[in-house]
Motif scaffolding. Structure first.
Motif, PDB file in Angstrom:
ATOM      1  N   GLY A 150       4.328 -24.507 -46.206  1.00 57.03           N
ATOM      2  CA  GLY A 150       3.613 -24.823 -44.985  1.00 57.03           C
ATOM      3  C   GLY A 150       4.501 -24.501 -43.791  1.00 57.03           C
ATOM      4  N   ASP A 151       4.761 -25.497 -42.936  1.00 61.44           N
ATOM      5  CA  ASP A 151       5.642 -25.302 -41.782  1.00 61.44           C
ATOM      6  C   ASP A 151       7.051 -25.818 -42.041  1.00 61.44           C
ATOM      7  OD1 ASP A 151       3.575 -24.180 -40.323  1.00 61.44           O
ATOM      8  OD2 ASP A 151       2.878 -26.131 -39.580  1.00 61.44           O
ATOM      9  N   VAL A 152       7.331 -26.255 -43.259  1.00 66.56           N
ATOM     10  CA  VAL A 152       8.632 -26.854 -43.583  1.00 66.56           C
ATOM     11  C   VAL A 152       9.527 -25.827 -44.259  1.00 66.56           C
ATOM     12  CG1 VAL A 152       9.815 -28.685 -44.835  1.00 66.56           C
ATOM     13  CG2 VAL A 152       7.551 -29.108 -43.842  1.00 66.56           C
ATOM     14  N   GLU A 153      10.728 -25.629 -43.715  1.00 67.52           N
ATOM     15  CA  GLU A 153      11.674 -24.691 -44.300  1.00 67.52           C
ATOM     16  C   GLU A 153      12.292 -25.303 -45.555  1.00 67.52           C
ATOM     17  OE1 GLU A 153      16.013 -22.764 -43.195  1.00 67.52           O
ATOM     18  OE2 GLU A 153      14.493 -22.893 -41.599  1.00 67.52           O
ATOM     19  N   ARG A 154      12.291 -24.530 -46.653  1.00 67.17           N
ATOM     20  CA  ARG A 154      12.849 -24.995 -47.920  1.00 67.17           C
ATOM     21  C   ARG A 154      14.192 -24.358 -48.244  1.00 67.17           C
ATOM     22  NH1 ARG A 154      10.240 -29.661 -48.957  1.00 67.17           N
ATOM     23  NH2 ARG A 154       8.021 -29.385 -49.442  1.00 67.17           N
ATOM     24  N   LEU A 155      14.344 -23.081 -47.863  1.00 70.32           N
ATOM     25  CA  LEU A 155      15.570 -22.372 -48.225  1.00 70.32           C
ATOM     26  C   LEU A 155      15.778 -21.212 -47.260  1.00 70.32           C
ATOM     27  CD1 LEU A 155      17.871 -21.936 -50.329  1.00 70.32           C
ATOM     28  CD2 LEU A 155      16.304 -20.416 -51.559  1.00 70.32           C
ATOM     29  N   ARG A 156      17.063 -20.956 -46.942  1.00 67.32           N
ATOM     30  CA  ARG A 156      17.421 -19.846 -46.055  1.00 67.32           C
ATOM     31  C   ARG A 156      18.530 -19.052 -46.735  1.00 67.32           C
ATOM     32  NH1 ARG A 156      17.505 -19.176 -39.864  1.00 67.32           N
ATOM     33  NH2 ARG A 156      15.847 -20.758 -40.006  1.00 67.32           N
ATOM     34  N   LEU A 157      18.314 -17.730 -46.862  1.00 66.13           N
ATOM     35  CA  LEU A 157      19.287 -16.870 -47.540  1.00 66.13           C
ATOM     36  C   LEU A 157      19.580 -15.636 -46.690  1.00 66.13           C
ATOM     37  CD1 LEU A 157      17.900 -16.847 -51.209  1.00 66.13           C
ATOM     38  CD2 LEU A 157      19.879 -18.114 -50.355  1.00 66.13           C
ATOM     39  N   PRO A 158      20.825 -15.131 -46.742  1.00 63.42           N
ATOM     40  CA  PRO A 158      21.122 -13.875 -46.034  1.00 63.42           C
ATOM     41  C   PRO A 158      20.504 -12.687 -46.773  1.00 63.42           C
ATOM     42  CG  PRO A 158      23.032 -14.585 -47.295  1.00 63.42           C
ATOM     43  CD  PRO A 158      22.016 -15.687 -47.417  1.00 63.42           C
ATOM     44  N   VAL A 159      20.207 -11.635 -46.033  1.00 66.88           N
ATOM     45  CA  VAL A 159      19.636 -10.408 -46.584  1.00 66.88           C
ATOM     46  C   VAL A 159      20.520  -9.242 -46.199  1.00 66.88           C
ATOM     47  CG1 VAL A 159      17.671  -8.833 -46.559  1.00 66.88           C
ATOM     48  CG2 VAL A 159      17.281 -11.290 -46.513  1.00 66.88           C
ATOM     49  N   SER A 160      20.910  -8.442 -47.167  1.00 68.12           N
ATOM     50  CA  SER A 160      21.714  -7.253 -46.914  1.00 68.12           C
ATOM     51  C   SER A 160      20.904  -6.039 -47.336  1.00 68.12           C
ATOM     52  CB  SER A 160      23.029  -7.310 -47.703  1.00 68.12           C
ATOM     53  OG  SER A 160      23.795  -6.145 -47.475  1.00 68.12           O
ATOM     54  N   LEU A 161      20.552  -5.173 -46.381  1.00 71.38           N
ATOM     55  CA  LEU A 161      19.659  -4.047 -46.633  1.00 71.38           C
ATOM     56  C   LEU A 161      20.396  -2.719 -46.527  1.00 71.38           C
ATOM     57  CD1 LEU A 161      16.565  -5.241 -44.552  1.00 71.38           C
ATOM     58  CD2 LEU A 161      16.869  -5.376 -47.035  1.00 71.38           C
ATOM     59  N   ASP A 162      19.965  -1.764 -47.326  1.00 69.99           N
ATOM     60  CA  ASP A 162      20.491  -0.403 -47.309  1.00 69.99           C
ATOM     61  C   ASP A 162      19.316   0.542 -47.489  1.00 69.99           C
ATOM     62  OD1 ASP A 162      21.602   2.080 -47.778  1.00 69.99           O
ATOM     63  OD2 ASP A 162      23.223   1.339 -49.043  1.00 69.99           O
ATOM     64  N   PRO A 163      19.102   1.487 -46.557  1.00 69.99           N
ATOM     65  CA  PRO A 163      17.956   2.399 -46.694  1.00 69.99           C
ATOM     66  C   PRO A 163      17.977   3.208 -47.981  1.00 69.99           C
ATOM     67  CG  PRO A 163      18.886   2.523 -44.484  1.00 69.99           C
ATOM     68  CD  PRO A 163      19.848   1.726 -45.307  1.00 69.99           C
ATOM     69  N   ASN A 164      19.163   3.371 -48.597  1.00 68.53           N
ATOM     70  CA  ASN A 164      19.272   4.186 -49.806  1.00 68.53           C
ATOM     71  C   ASN A 164      19.139   3.384 -51.094  1.00 68.53           C
ATOM     72  OD1 ASN A 164      19.878   6.636 -48.343  1.00 68.53           O
ATOM     73  ND2 ASN A 164      21.883   5.749 -47.932  1.00 68.53           N
ATOM     74  N   GLU A 165      19.007   2.065 -50.981  1.00 70.78           N
ATOM     75  CA  GLU A 165      18.957   1.213 -52.159  1.00 70.78           C
ATOM     76  C   GLU A 165      17.803   0.233 -52.049  1.00 70.78           C
ATOM     77  OE1 GLU A 165      21.077   1.461 -54.629  1.00 70.78           O
ATOM     78  OE2 GLU A 165      22.609   2.786 -53.782  1.00 70.78           O
ATOM     79  N   VAL A 166      17.349  -0.267 -53.195  1.00 71.03           N
ATOM     80  CA  VAL A 166      16.424  -1.391 -53.213  1.00 71.03           C
ATOM     81  C   VAL A 166      17.273  -2.665 -53.231  1.00 71.03           C
ATOM     82  CG1 VAL A 166      14.613  -2.597 -54.473  1.00 71.03           C
ATOM     83  CG2 VAL A 166      14.647  -0.105 -54.432  1.00 71.03           C
ATOM     84  N   ALA A 167      17.114  -3.492 -52.208  1.00 74.27           N
ATOM     85  CA  ALA A 167      17.852  -4.759 -52.142  1.00 74.27           C
ATOM     86  C   ALA A 167      17.103  -5.829 -52.935  1.00 74.27           C
ATOM     87  CB  ALA A 167      18.024  -5.195 -50.691  1.00 74.27           C
TER      88      ALA A 167
END
Length: 826
Positions: free
Chosen positions: A805-822
Motif C-alpha cells: 500500500g503506502d507503507v514502505e517495507r524494504l529499501r535496496l540499492p540498485v546498480s545498473l549497467d546497460p551491457n548487463e541484466v541487473a
C-alpha cells in the motif's frame, strides 16, 4: 536440389548426421568418421565454392569429405616414413599453441563474476548437470541455464577481444579438440580438461555462428566488413558516453500513418544472435528456425541469407537480418508463443518462446448432446509468461490461438502450445462462459459441454433479409450491446441477459445500409414480438470533400476520419462499429486518404450527418471538426499559425551531447475503448529527426499544442513529453538515460509487499516498462504480481523501494549497467 548458401548454420547443423553416415561408410570406423567429419567442416570454412559453383549442397559437401578421406590416407602413408623426432616436434608445437589458448580461456573464466564463475566450475570442472547445480545453489534450473548462457557468451566476447575480433582464429584453433585424437588425449587432466570442456561448449555455438558469418562474407574484391556490425559477440566494456549513429533519413518527412507505428532505424545487414527457450526459460537445442517476413511487410522486401537455421546446444541462433523480420520455429513439434521481431538495428537479444505442440480437436455440445455452432474457443496464455522465461524482450508479439465451431459443433487447433497455466475459454452468447484447463497431451476427442444461460426476461428470434426478401448469412446483429452473426438461413436468436430489455435491434452487412428496429415502449419497459424481420434497404452512403492548408492549398495524403462512429455493440469485450463493418475493415481506425489534389471520399456511412476531422501526416497537425452529411461537399481546413519550430539539445545524465538520438512528433488521433476499459490508440506521426554530433536538433512545423515529443533510439530509454509551445521560448534541453534491464526475483516469503518503486539519486520516482502478455505497460508503480519479472528502466535508477500500500517495507540499492541484466533479489 538444395540451392542455399554453402556456409549457413542450417548446413553446419542439419547436414551433420547425413555427412557422418557417409563418413562411416567410407572409413569403416565410427571414431575415425567423427575426425573426418570435423576436418570436412574445417575445409568447408577455409575453401568455399566459387559463386558460380552453387548447386547441390550435399554433392559439394560429399566432394569435400571424400577429399578429406583421400588426404588422410595419403598423410598416413607419409607418417609411416617420418622420423619419430620430427613427428614429436610437430605435435608438441600444436600442443603448445593449444595450451596457450586454453590458458587464455581459464584466465577469462577466473575473471567472471562470482555466480557465473561458480556455475562454470560446477558444470565443467565437477561435471554436474544443471539440475544438480540448481539443487546445490538453491536456485531454479532455468537460472542455472541462464547463467551458463551468459557466462559462455561473455567468454566468447573476451576471446574475440583478445584476438582483435577475429573469431575464426580461436575457433579454428579449438577445432583440433574434436578433430585430432592425439591432441585430445594429450590434455586429459585437471584444469586443462575443464578448459577443453568449456572450449567444446563455446564451439557448440561459436562454430555455428562462424558458419553464419561466412555466409555474409563479401567477395574477395569487397572491403572487409566491420566486425562490430556482423560479429555475434562484442567485448564487454564499460559503457561509453551515450552516442548514437545518426539515421540516413535525418530531416526527411514521414508520410505514413499507422496504429502504434514504429520508426525504423537506419540499418544495414547484420548478424543478429538470439535464443529459443521454453516458457520456463529452458533453452531448446537443435530447434529448426526460419526468418519470416512480417505479415504486413511489403512484397518487395528482401532479406539476406540464411533464412533458416538450427539452434545450438544452449538454444542460441544467429540470423542475417536487414529489415524487420520475425524469427519463428520451423518444427511441427513446437508451437510459437512469443515471436521476436528484429532488424539489423535491434539492440535487445531476440528471444523466441516456444512450447511443445499438442494439437487439440473435439466438439462443443449442449446438455442434450446437440452440437453448438458458432462457439468461440481461445487459448488464454498466463499473464506472467514474460516474467517466467527470465528473458529480456525487445520488439515481439504474442501468437493467438482462436477457433470457432462449425455446424457440427467441431473445432480443431492444429497448433496448440502446451504452456503451464494456460486456460481454454469457450463462449457463445446463448451459453455460460466456460474456462477449463486444457489437457496436457494431444487430443482429438475432446468433448466440451456448455450450460445454457438463464434468461431473466425473455427471448428474441428473427431473420435478416436482403431487399428482395432473400436470407442474408453472416450479418452482424446487435441487440443492445450483444452482437451475434446470422446463420446460413439468415436467422438469429437472443436471450436477454439484463433485467432491462434493450430497445434497439440492428443488423449490418457490407453492401447495405443497416437495418434497424426499435422495441415498443410500455409502462413496464421495452417489449419485443416473438419474431422480428430485419430487412436491408439501399446502399451505404459516402461523403466527399477536400482538405486544404491555411492558405487553401491542397494537402495530399491527408488522413480523414469520423469523429463520431456508430457503435453497434460488443463482440466479447471488443467494440464493433457500424462503419468498420460496412467497409469490412479489420483495423481500429477507419479513415480515408486524400489524393494529390487533397480530395477524399469517405465510404461506408449511414444516412446521417457525421463529424469529420483531418490530420496532416507531415506535421501531425489536426484540423477542427467539420460536420457534413452524405451528398455534402466537405471542406476541411487546417488553422493558421498552428505550428512553430522546435529547437533544442539532447544530453545524457552527465551533460554530454547525445548524437544520433531520434526525436519524433506524435499525437493521439483516435481512441477505442473495449468493454473492460482497455484503450486502443491510433497515432498520427509527424516528422522524425536525429540529433547532430553536438546533440542539437530542429523540427519545423510542430503543432503548438496537443502533441507529444518522443526521444528514442538504440540504447536510449524512451522518454515522452507533452508539448505546449510558444514563440520565442528558449531551446529545450532534454536529458536521456541509457536503457537498462532489471530482473526482479522476490525470494523471501517474508517480504510483505505488493508494489515496487524505483528512485533516482534525487529521490524522484522513475518510469519503468514491463510486458503483460503482448502489451507494454509504462508506470512508476510496478505491481509485484509474480515472484519474478524483468523491467526495462533508465540508468538513473539507484534505489528500489518495496511497499505494501503506502507503507514502505524494504529499501535496496540498485546498480545498473546497460551491457548487463541487473538482478534485484529481496
Amino acid at each position: 536440389m538444395d540451392v542455399v548458401p554453402p556456409h549457413s548454420t542450417e548446413i553446419a547443423l542439419e547436414h551433420t548426421a547425413w555427412l557422418r553416415r557417409l563418413a562411416v561408410r567410407l572409413v569403416r570406423d565410427p571414431d575415425l568418421a567423427d575426425d573426418v567429419l570435423q576436418d570436412t567442416w574445417v575445409r568447408a570454412l577455409e575453401t568455399p565454392p566459387a559463386a558460380g559453383e552453387r548447386g547441390s549442397v550435399r554433392a559439394w559437401l560429399a566432394t569435400v569429405l571424400r577429399n578429406v578421406v583421400r588426404k588422410r590416407w595419403q598423410q598416413q602413408a607419409r607418417v609411416r616414413s617420418l622420423d619419430a623426432d620430427e613427428l614429436a616436434g610437430a605435435e608438441a608445437s600444436s600442443v603448445d599453441d593449444l595450451f596457450a589458448l586454453q590458458r587464455e580461456l581459464l584466465e577469462a573464466v577466473d575473471r567472471l563474476e562470482g555466480v557465473e564463475r561458480e556455475t562454470i566450475l560446477l558444470r565443467y570442472f565437477e561435471e554436474l548437470p544443471p539440475r544438480a547445480i540448481a539443487a546445490r545453489l538453491g536456485v531454479p534450473v532455468k537460472t542455472v541455464n541462464s547463467r551458463l548462457y551468459r557466462a559462455l557468451e561473455r567468454l566468447r566476447g573476451r576471446l574475440d577481444a583478445q584476438h582483435d575480433g577475429d573469431r575464426r582464429s580461436w575457433v579454428l584453433c579449438f577445432l583440433p579438440l574434436v578433430a585430432e585424437r592425439p591432441l585430445r588425449t594429450a590434455l586429459t587432466a585437471g584444469t586443462l580438461l575443464m578448459g577443453t570442456k568449456i572450449a567444446l561448449a563455446l564451439l557448440a555455438s561459436g562454430v555455428a555462428a562462424f558458419f553464419s558469418w561466412q555466409a555474409l562474407r563479401p567477395p574477395s574484391n569487397a572491403s572487409a566488413p566491420d566486425v562490430a556490425s556482423v560479429g555475434v559477440s562484442n567485448p564487454v566494456e564499460p559503457a561509453p558516453p551515450l552516442t548514437l549513429t545518426p539515421a540516413a533519413d535525418v530531416g526527411t518527412e514521414r508520410s505514413e500513418v499507422a496504429v502504434a507505428a514504429t520508426v525504423e532505424e537506419q540499418a544495414s545487414a547484420a548478424l543478429i544472435s538470439g535464443r529459443a527457450v521454453l516458457d520456463d526459460g529452458t533453452p531448446v537445442a537443435r530447434l529448426r528456425l526460419r526468418v519470416a517476413l512480417q505479415a504486413q511487410a511489403a512484397p518487395e522486401q528482401t532479406s539476406p541469407v540464411p533464412t533458416r537455421m538450427t539452434t545450438d546446444a544452449l538454444g542460441g541462433f544467429s540470423a542475417a537480418i536487414l529489415d524487420w523480420r520475425e524469427v519463428r520455429s520451423d518444427d511441427v513439434a513446437f508451437a510459437d508463443v512469443i515471436v521476436p521481431v528484429v532488424s539489423a538495428a535491434s539492440r535487445t537479444e531476440p528471444v523466441l518462446v516456444v512450447a511443445p505442440n499438442r494439437p487439440l480437436s473435439g466438439v462443443v455440445v449442449d446438455p442434450n448432446g446437440e452440437p453448438i455452432e458458432g462457439a468461440g474457443l481461445q487459448l488464454i496464455l498466463p499473464t506472467e509468461l514474460h516474467a517466467r522465461t527470465g528473458a529480456v524482450f525487445g520488439s515481439h508479439h504474442f501468437e493467438r490461438f482462436i477457433e470457432d465451431t462449425g455446424g457440427d459443433g467441431a473445432f480443431a487447433f492444429a497448433v496448440r502450445p502446451h504452456v503451464a497455466g494456460a486456460m481454454l475459454a469457450v463462449k457463445h452468447p446463448d451459453f455460460e462462459l466456460l474456462e477449463l484447463v486444457p489437457p496436457d497431451e494431444a487430443r482429438s476427442d475432446l468433448r466440451i459441454e456448455l450450460t445454457p444461460r438463464v434468461s431473466s426476461t425473455g427471448e428474441l428470434a428473427g431473420v435478416v433479409l436482403d431487399p428482395e426478401g432473400y436470407p442474408v448469412a453472416g450479418a452482424q446483429v446487435a441487440l443492445g450491446e450483444t452482437v451475434v452473426s446470422s446463420d446460413a438461413d439468415g436467422s438469429f436468436h437472443f436471450r436477454f441477459d439484463e433485467v432491462e430489455v434493450p430497445n434497439r435491434l440492428m443488423a449490418v452487412k457490407p453492401g447495405f445500409l443497416p437495418a434497424i428496429e426499435n422495441g415498443v415502449e410500455t409502462p413496464d419497459g421495452w417489449s419485443w414480438p416473438e419474431f422480428v424481420e430485419l430487412v436491408f434497404a439501399g446502399e451505404p452512403k459516402s461523403i466527399a470533400g477536400v482538405v486544404v492548408d491555411n492558405e487553401d492549398a491542397p494537402v495530399p495524403g491527408a488522413v480523414v476520419w469520423i469523429q463520431d462512429p456508430t457503435r453497434l455493440g460488443f463482440s466479447g469485450a471488443f467494440p464493433v462499429d457500424v462503419e468498420r463493418e460496412l467497409l469490412e475493415e479489420s483495423v481500429l481506425w477507419v479513415r480515408a486518404i486524400a489524393d494529390p489534389n487533397g480530395r477524399f471520399v469517405h465510404r461506408g456511412l449511414m444516412d446521417r450527418p457525421y463529424q469529420l476531422r483531418a490530420g496532416n501526416p507531415r506535421t501531425a497537425e489536426i484540423s477542427a471538426i467539420v460536420t457534413a452529411a452524405p451528398g455534402d461537399e466537405a471542406v476541411i481546413r487546417f488553422s493558421p499559425d498552428a505550428t512553430t519550430t522546435l529547437e533544442g539539445r539532447v544530453v545524457d545524465g552527465g551533460g554530454r551531447a547525445v548524437a544520433g538520438a531520434r526525436l519524433s512528433i506524435e499525437r493521439i488521433a483516435h481512441v477505442v475503448e473495449d468493454a473492460e476499459g482497455n484503450r486502443y490508440v491510433s497515432q498520427l506521426h509527424g516528422r522524425t529527426v536525429a540529433t547532430a554530433a553536438d546533440g542539437t536538433f530542429a523540427i519545423e512545423r510542430v503543432p503548438r499544442a496537443g502533441c507529444d515529443l518522443r526521444v528514442h533510439g538504440q540504447g536510449v530509454f524512451s522518454m515522452q513529453m507533452e508539448l505546449e509551445l510558444e514563440d520565442g521560448a528558449a531551446p529545450l534541453e532534454l536529458v536521456v538515460y541509457r536503457e537498462c534491464h532489471l530482473r526482479v526475483e522476490v525470494q523471501s516469503p517474508d517480504l510483505d509487499a505488493d508494489t515496487l518503486v524505483l528512485l533516482d539519486a534525487f529521490g524522484d520516482a522513475v518510469m519503468t516498462q514491463r510486458y503483460v502478455r503482448d502489451a507494454r505497460h509504462n508506470a512508476y508503480l510496478v505491481p509485484l504480481e509474480s515472484g519474478e519479472q524483468t523491467l526495462t528502466v533508465p540508468e538513473s535508477a539507484v534505489t528500489a523501494v518495496f511497499r505494501k500500500g503506502d507503507v514502505e517495507r524494504l529499501r535496496l540499492p540498485v546498480s545498473l549497467d546497460p551491457n548487463e541484466v541487473a538482478y534485484l533479489r529481496p
